[in-house]
Design a protein around this motif. Structure first.
Motif, PDB file in Angstrom:
ATOM      1  N   TYR A 265     -39.858  35.738   1.698  1.00 53.25           N
ATOM      2  CA  TYR A 265     -41.040  36.600   1.760  1.00 53.25           C
ATOM      3  C   TYR A 265     -41.441  36.862   3.201  1.00 53.25           C
ATOM      4  O   TYR A 265     -41.735  37.987   3.578  1.00 53.25           O
ATOM      5  CB  TYR A 265     -42.214  35.974   0.999  1.00 53.25           C
ATOM      6  CG  TYR A 265     -43.461  36.818   1.053  1.00 53.25           C
ATOM      7  CD1 TYR A 265     -43.655  37.848   0.137  1.00 53.25           C
ATOM      8  CD2 TYR A 265     -44.426  36.617   2.030  1.00 53.25           C
ATOM      9  CE1 TYR A 265     -44.772  38.654   0.198  1.00 53.25           C
ATOM     10  CE2 TYR A 265     -45.545  37.413   2.093  1.00 53.25           C
ATOM     11  CZ  TYR A 265     -45.719  38.427   1.178  1.00 53.25           C
ATOM     12  OH  TYR A 265     -46.825  39.233   1.249  1.00 53.25           O
ATOM     13  N   VAL A 266     -41.430  35.805   4.033  1.00 59.86           N
ATOM     14  CA  VAL A 266     -41.828  36.001   5.422  1.00 59.86           C
ATOM     15  C   VAL A 266     -40.677  36.525   6.273  1.00 59.86           C
ATOM     16  O   VAL A 266     -40.852  36.754   7.461  1.00 59.86           O
ATOM     17  CB  VAL A 266     -42.395  34.713   6.068  1.00 59.86           C
ATOM     18  CG1 VAL A 266     -43.595  34.217   5.317  1.00 59.86           C
ATOM     19  CG2 VAL A 266     -41.335  33.643   6.152  1.00 59.86           C
ATOM     20  N   LEU A 281     -39.545  39.730  -3.519  1.00 57.70           N
ATOM     21  CA  LEU A 281     -40.988  39.647  -3.268  1.00 57.70           C
ATOM     22  C   LEU A 281     -41.340  40.172  -1.878  1.00 57.70           C
ATOM     23  O   LEU A 281     -42.471  40.576  -1.639  1.00 57.70           O
ATOM     24  CB  LEU A 281     -41.462  38.198  -3.392  1.00 57.70           C
ATOM     25  CG  LEU A 281     -41.822  37.711  -4.784  1.00 57.70           C
ATOM     26  CD1 LEU A 281     -42.375  36.312  -4.707  1.00 57.70           C
ATOM     27  CD2 LEU A 281     -42.836  38.635  -5.435  1.00 57.70           C
ATOM     28  N   ALA A 284     -43.197  43.160  -1.695  1.00 54.04           N
ATOM     29  CA  ALA A 284     -44.604  43.132  -2.064  1.00 54.04           C
ATOM     30  C   ALA A 284     -45.496  42.884  -0.860  1.00 54.04           C
ATOM     31  O   ALA A 284     -46.714  42.918  -0.978  1.00 54.04           O
ATOM     32  CB  ALA A 284     -44.848  42.063  -3.126  1.00 54.04           C
ATOM     33  N   VAL A 287     -48.960  45.953   0.787  1.00 50.44           N
ATOM     34  CA  VAL A 287     -50.023  45.834  -0.227  1.00 50.44           C
ATOM     35  C   VAL A 287     -50.205  47.133  -1.008  1.00 50.44           C
ATOM     36  O   VAL A 287     -50.364  47.122  -2.231  1.00 50.44           O
ATOM     37  CB  VAL A 287     -51.348  45.420   0.444  1.00 50.44           C
ATOM     38  CG1 VAL A 287     -52.484  45.484  -0.557  1.00 50.44           C
ATOM     39  CG2 VAL A 287     -51.234  44.039   1.017  1.00 50.44           C
ATOM     40  N   MET A 290     -47.475  47.611  -3.536  1.00 52.68           N
ATOM     41  CA  MET A 290     -47.581  46.652  -4.617  1.00 52.68           C
ATOM     42  C   MET A 290     -48.696  47.044  -5.579  1.00 52.68           C
ATOM     43  O   MET A 290     -48.574  46.901  -6.793  1.00 52.68           O
ATOM     44  CB  MET A 290     -47.855  45.273  -4.036  1.00 52.68           C
ATOM     45  CG  MET A 290     -48.020  44.203  -5.076  1.00 52.68           C
ATOM     46  SD  MET A 290     -48.416  42.652  -4.322  1.00 52.68           S
ATOM     47  CE  MET A 290     -50.121  42.874  -3.927  1.00 52.68           C
ATOM     48  N   ALA A 291     -49.798  47.562  -5.032  1.00 53.56           N
ATOM     49  CA  ALA A 291     -50.923  47.939  -5.890  1.00 53.56           C
ATOM     50  C   ALA A 291     -50.555  49.129  -6.772  1.00 53.56           C
ATOM     51  O   ALA A 291     -50.958  49.200  -7.935  1.00 53.56           O
ATOM     52  CB  ALA A 291     -52.139  48.269  -5.036  1.00 53.56           C
ATOM     53  N   ASP A 292     -49.765  50.056  -6.228  1.00 54.08           N
ATOM     54  CA  ASP A 292     -49.411  51.247  -7.003  1.00 54.08           C
ATOM     55  C   ASP A 292     -48.265  50.986  -7.962  1.00 54.08           C
ATOM     56  O   ASP A 292     -48.159  51.624  -9.001  1.00 54.08           O
ATOM     57  CB  ASP A 292     -49.024  52.392  -6.049  1.00 54.08           C
ATOM     58  CG  ASP A 292     -50.241  52.956  -5.337  1.00 54.08           C
ATOM     59  OD1 ASP A 292     -51.346  52.782  -5.887  1.00 54.08           O
ATOM     60  OD2 ASP A 292     -50.081  53.525  -4.245  1.00 54.08           O
ATOM     61  N   PRO A 294     -47.018  47.841  -9.596  1.00 57.02           N
ATOM     62  CA  PRO A 294     -47.109  46.383  -9.802  1.00 57.02           C
ATOM     63  C   PRO A 294     -45.848  45.767 -10.394  1.00 57.02           C
ATOM     64  O   PRO A 294     -45.686  44.553 -10.322  1.00 57.02           O
ATOM     65  CB  PRO A 294     -48.300  46.229 -10.750  1.00 57.02           C
ATOM     66  CG  PRO A 294     -48.536  47.566 -11.322  1.00 57.02           C
ATOM     67  CD  PRO A 294     -48.022  48.575 -10.352  1.00 57.02           C
ATOM     68  N   LEU A 297     -43.708  43.110  -8.723  1.00 53.12           N
ATOM     69  CA  LEU A 297     -44.061  41.688  -8.711  1.00 53.12           C
ATOM     70  C   LEU A 297     -43.299  40.893  -9.771  1.00 53.12           C
ATOM     71  O   LEU A 297     -43.577  39.714  -9.963  1.00 53.12           O
ATOM     72  CB  LEU A 297     -45.562  41.504  -8.937  1.00 53.12           C
ATOM     73  CG  LEU A 297     -46.470  41.689  -7.728  1.00 53.12           C
ATOM     74  CD1 LEU A 297     -47.896  41.320  -8.089  1.00 53.12           C
ATOM     75  CD2 LEU A 297     -46.005  40.826  -6.577  1.00 53.12           C
TER      76      LEU A 297
END
Lengths: 322, 329
Positions: A265-266, A281, A284, A287, A290-292, A294, A297
């Motif tokens: 992830y990092v 991930l 993700a 942001v 990811m919000a649009d 989902p 995830l």
């Protein structure tokens, strides 16, 4: 609760093994016109309410700017089962791909990446668990068996590692190595690093059992019959730790999966080209995307499933309480 | 008193070992600040000049001894990336992480402790069953996942800011507006850390509550006519809180680990984020400084947890203390 956990874990393992059969598409294949496509659920009822064998509606791009798609309910593409080595695929693949869990930023099949990613993530975690068990059993066994200064020395080191926040140790060790490596090297390095952080848990549990069992009559009997140290330790005392070792293995597995996910992830784990739950991930971290969308995830759900399975497996039966 | 002195020495050793280890690890890693700064395209000459400027061309041993000598006088060097004293950078970020960790710990305790008392003292009924299930689910949701999900919820509902610690210009409207702004940014990352932690606390509390209720004194208390609820929430709670207090020292490690992930996901300007950036840039003095700050956190937390335990269980005070988390040094 234990059978439930075992079943869940077996299901995930089976899905990882059967990835080429279950995934309708290749995990690396990019569908350029299906960026961030939503999941395409198999359906049984058509728009006008008739029942049909399983089918999917193809997707239609509504807004290119927002990457918004809509199911074209006027069309139905039937699914065929057990053909061309796939569990299920579209009967007519010229009308677009089937993306059961949707697509990612580059238009790759999320289900395929999730399934093939399970092989990477579970593979790293299992290799690391094995290595941690080996190290931990050896260190804990010797510490518990010899006692005295050896015990003191080994357990001091183990306690020191236990106190440190694991994520930072893993991060520092990984960052100390070349940042760009071939993926097989990343795979084995990660497993090695995780094992270095995980062994004290095993060692502590094994030491506690061995230190007690060593004083039992059967151990004394084995010694008086002329069994050597190694034979007493590995042949007689370690079998008493089976339960502890199993429980530790089941607890280490999900934490190593999580460690892989965190590193990737990092951006210090697997690159984007190697599907793993962590590298998936990584997307993700944007942001807004990811919000649009989902469904990107999905690997988080997979990690949850494995962790839940492990927790169900080790859960002690409820004791009598008031 | 001797005990306390010994613990302080052990803590100092921890800090020294961890920060030295971090420094040496970064120094011995392939590539250094100069090569990371200019990338592969730079000429060897440029890199060598930059190395000499920052004193990176010396041997690791002399560099380490030099750093150790100055660190003993609380001079932790200057960050290569930020060109600011490490102590100053780390102090500010450590305060942010400390705030986040403290609020998360309070959240986790407020959620986990009562839940554990309820599930530990009652076997049947809808409430304990629901709490047990919830705790199992939360236990299986590590901070990485909770923070991603909370950010998703926040982005969709606009209930909370999705990241950062303060909005630009919030402090212009005065101190209270500034603090209120931080308070609005705080719940999301704090909850992301607190939720899995609260499940851990619930587990331990539930177990120790069950153990406490099986001790003979509870029967005698009930026989004296003390109501069950009072027995649970007063008489049995004190002996039952010991294992939870012991856990706090241990929780600190996972609190710091959890806060790293959450800081990265929610861009909270804390120690973890700083350490990560420093590691990537091979900013070795900053890495060592962050490691030192993190180990101070750990040492202080372990000490506080031991004191808390001694308060909860007077029996520990009479014995030679040391059988607890840290052990005699």
């Amino acid at each position: 609760m234990r059978p439930l956990g075992a079943a869940l874990l077996a299901l995930v393992l089976l899905a990882a093994l059967a990835a080429p059969v279950l995934a309708p598409n290749d995990p690396g294949q990019t569908f350029r016109t299906y960026l961030y496509a939503p999941p395409m659920r198999p359906r049984l009822v058509t728009a006008d309410g008739r029942w049909q064998p399983p089918f999917v509606h193809p997707l239609r791009l509504v807004s290119r700017l927002e990457q918004r798609y809509e199911e074209d309910v006027s069309q139905a593409i039937p699914l065929t089962f057990f053909s061309q080595g796939k569990l299920a695929r579209l009967a007519d693949e010229s009308r677009g791909p089937w993306l059961p869990l949707g697509a990612d930023r580059e238009g790759r099949d999320l289900l395929a990446r999730l399934l093939f990613g399970a092989r990477t993530s579970l593979g790293v975690a299992m290799l690391a668990t094995l290595a941690a068990l080996l190290l931990g059993v050896l260190a804990g066994g010797v510490a518990g068996y010899r006692g005295g200064i050896v015990d003191e020395g080994i357990m001091r080191v183990a306690e020191f590692v236990l106190v440190l926040p694991a994520v930072y140790v893993v991060l520092a060790l990984r960052a100390a190595l070349p940042l760009v490596l071939p993926s097989w090297a990343v795979f084995s390095l990660m497993a090695a690093i995780f094992a270095l952080v995980g062994w004290p848990w095993v060692a502590r549990a094994v030491r506690a059992v061995v230190a007690v069992e060593r004083t039992r009559e059967y151990a004394a009997a084995a010694v008086s019959l002329g069994a050597g140290h190694a034979r007493v330790l590995f042949g007689h005392l370690l079998p008493a730790c089976r339960g502890q070792i199993g429980a530790q293995a089941i607890l280490l597995l999900p934490s190593f999966i999580l460690a892989e996910a965190t590193l990737s992830y990092v951006g210090l784990g697997f690159p984007d080209t190697v599907p793993s739950w962590g590298s998936m991930l990584h997307e993700a971290s944007n942001v807004n995307a990811m919000a649009d969308f989902p469904w990107t995830l999905a690997p988080a759900a997979a990690i949850f499933a494995v962790t839940l399975a492990a927790n169900l497996l080790v859960e002690k039966p409820d004791r009598a309480a008031w | 008193m001797r005990y306390l002195a010994r613990r302080v020495i052990a803590a100092a050793v921890l800090v020294a070992v961890v920060s030295s280890g971090a420094l040496l690890l970064t120094r011995l890693a392939p590539g250094d600040f100069a090569s990371e700064l200019f990338g592969a395209g730079a000429s060897a000459d440029t890199i060598a000049r930059e190395r000499a400027r920052y004193g990176l061309d010396r041997s690791p041993v002399s560099q380490y001894l030099d750093w150790l000598g100055r660190a003993a006088r609380l001079d932790f060097g200057v960050s290569l990336v930020y060109h600011r004293p490490v102590a100053e950078l780390v102090a500010q970020r450590a305060a942010n992480t400390g705030l986040l960790a403290l609020v998360a710990l309070v959240f986790a305790t407020l959620l986990g402790l009562p839940a554990g008392i309820i599930t530990g003292s009652r076997r049947r009924g809808p409430l304990p069953t629901i709490l047990r299930g919830l705790s199992l689910v939360l236990l299986s949701l590590p901070s990485l996942i909770t923070s991603l999900v909370l950010v998703l919820v926040a982005a969709r509902t606009q209930w909370f800011p999705t990241g950062g610690m303060q909005s630009a210009g919030a402090w212009d409207a005065g101190v209270f507006a500034g603090l209120a702004d931080i308070a609005r940014h705080l719940p999301l990352p704090a909850l992301a850390i607190a939720l899995p932690l609260s499940a851990m606390i619930e587990r331990v509390q539930s177990q120790s509550m069950g153990d406490a209720l099986e001790m003979p004194f509870t029967l005698s208390t009930l026989a004296r006519g003390v109501p069950h609820s009072r027995l649970v929430w007063r008489d049995a709670l004190r002996p039952a809180i010991g294992p939870v207090a012991a856990m706090y020292g241990f929780v600190l490690g996972s609190l710091l680990s959890g806060s790293f992930v959450v800081e990265v996901v929610t861009s909270w300007p804390g120690l973890g984020r700083l350490m990560y950036d420093a590691l990537r840039a091979r900013d070795l003095y900053l890495v060592a400084g962050c490691a030192a700050a993190g180990s101070v956190f750990l040492a202080v937390g372990t000490l506080l947890s031991d004191l808390l335990q001694a308060w909860a269980d007077p029996r520990l005070r009479r014995d030679e203390p040391g059988g607890t988390s840290g052990g005699p040094a």
